[in-house]
Design an enzyme around this catalytic site. Structure first.
Site, PDB file in Angstrom:
ATOM      1  N   ASN A  32       0.857  -1.183   0.000  1.00  0.00           N
ATOM      2  CA  ASN A  32       0.000   0.000   0.000  1.00  0.00           C
ATOM      3  C   ASN A  32       0.894   1.233   0.000  1.00  0.00           C
ATOM      4  O   ASN A  32       1.680   1.427   0.933  1.00  0.00           O
ATOM      5  CB  ASN A  32      -0.896   0.009   1.238  1.00  0.00           C
ATOM      6  CG  ASN A  32      -1.879  -1.125   1.206  1.00  0.00           C
ATOM      7  OD1 ASN A  32      -2.742  -1.168   0.347  1.00  0.00           O
ATOM      8  ND2 ASN A  32      -1.738  -2.070   2.134  1.00  0.00           N
ATOM      9  N   SER A  38       7.926  16.036  -0.781  1.00  0.00           N
ATOM     10  CA  SER A  38       9.207  15.827  -1.443  1.00  0.00           C
ATOM     11  C   SER A  38      10.457  16.059  -0.609  1.00  0.00           C
ATOM     12  O   SER A  38      11.463  16.501  -1.143  1.00  0.00           O
ATOM     13  CB  SER A  38       9.239  16.737  -2.657  1.00  0.00           C
ATOM     14  OG  SER A  38       8.876  18.046  -2.281  1.00  0.00           O
ATOM     15  N   GLU A  91       8.988  14.901  -8.864  1.00  0.00           N
ATOM     16  CA  GLU A  91       8.449  13.965  -9.839  1.00  0.00           C
ATOM     17  C   GLU A  91       8.020  14.764 -11.060  1.00  0.00           C
ATOM     18  O   GLU A  91       7.644  15.935 -10.947  1.00  0.00           O
ATOM     19  CB  GLU A  91       7.301  13.140  -9.271  1.00  0.00           C
ATOM     20  CG  GLU A  91       6.086  13.911  -8.855  1.00  0.00           C
ATOM     21  CD  GLU A  91       6.112  14.490  -7.453  1.00  0.00           C
ATOM     22  OE1 GLU A  91       5.095  15.078  -7.065  1.00  0.00           O
ATOM     23  OE2 GLU A  91       7.145  14.405  -6.753  1.00  0.00           O
TER      24      GLU A  91
END
Length: 147
Positions: A32, A38, A91
């Site tokens: 999970n 970040s 990302e």
């Protein structure tokens, strides 16, 4: 703290199945995932991805892209920068973009985050994945936080 950086890509009969298969390809499909922002704590060490117990609850930064248009080029990137103090992760994703541009943007963003915090970069580690969609495709890249 230790982190692992991984990526995966896959096809599936639906977008959701493609995403699940990409997670499996990355080695994080049976856990999970709890997405976090970040930041990497002081002293973070980047290590190989361990084997997890099915159902474990694991924090991560996750980049994910999918498409159901045949021929689309999909990309996902994570870039992690460390310093002697703490670090940052970004990302980035793209559809039908030059994968090198998607990767370069991620590196530029993480450098900027470190710069505005006054942190001197010790290393930048990148994981990226690219895939040309056949039917339903997905790509993932992730920084996985370990205990």
């Amino acid at each position: 703290m230790k982190v692992s950086i991984t990526s995966g890509r896959a096809e599936g009969p639906t977008k959701l199945n493609a995403f699940d298969n990409a997670l499996l390809d990355a080695g994080i499909g049976d856990i999970n995932l709890i997405t976090v922002s970040s930041m990497l704590p002081t002293g973070t060490e980047i290590v190989e991805l361990p084997k997890f117990k099915a159902g474990d609850m694991v924090n991560c930064v996750l980049a994910y892209e999918s498409s159901d248009r045949e021929g689309d080029l999909i990309s996902a990137v994570v870039a992690a920068a460390t310093s002697d103090d703490f670090g940052c992760v970004v990302e980035n994703t793209g559809i039908n973009r030059d994968p090198e541009d998607v990767k370069s943007e991620a590196v530029d963003m993480v450098k900027y985050m470190m710069d505005v915090r006054g942190l001197k970069i010790k290393e930048i580690v990148i994981a990226d994945e690219n895939h040309i969609v056949k039917k339903h495709g997905a790509v993932v890249a992730s920084v996985v936080y370990l205990k």
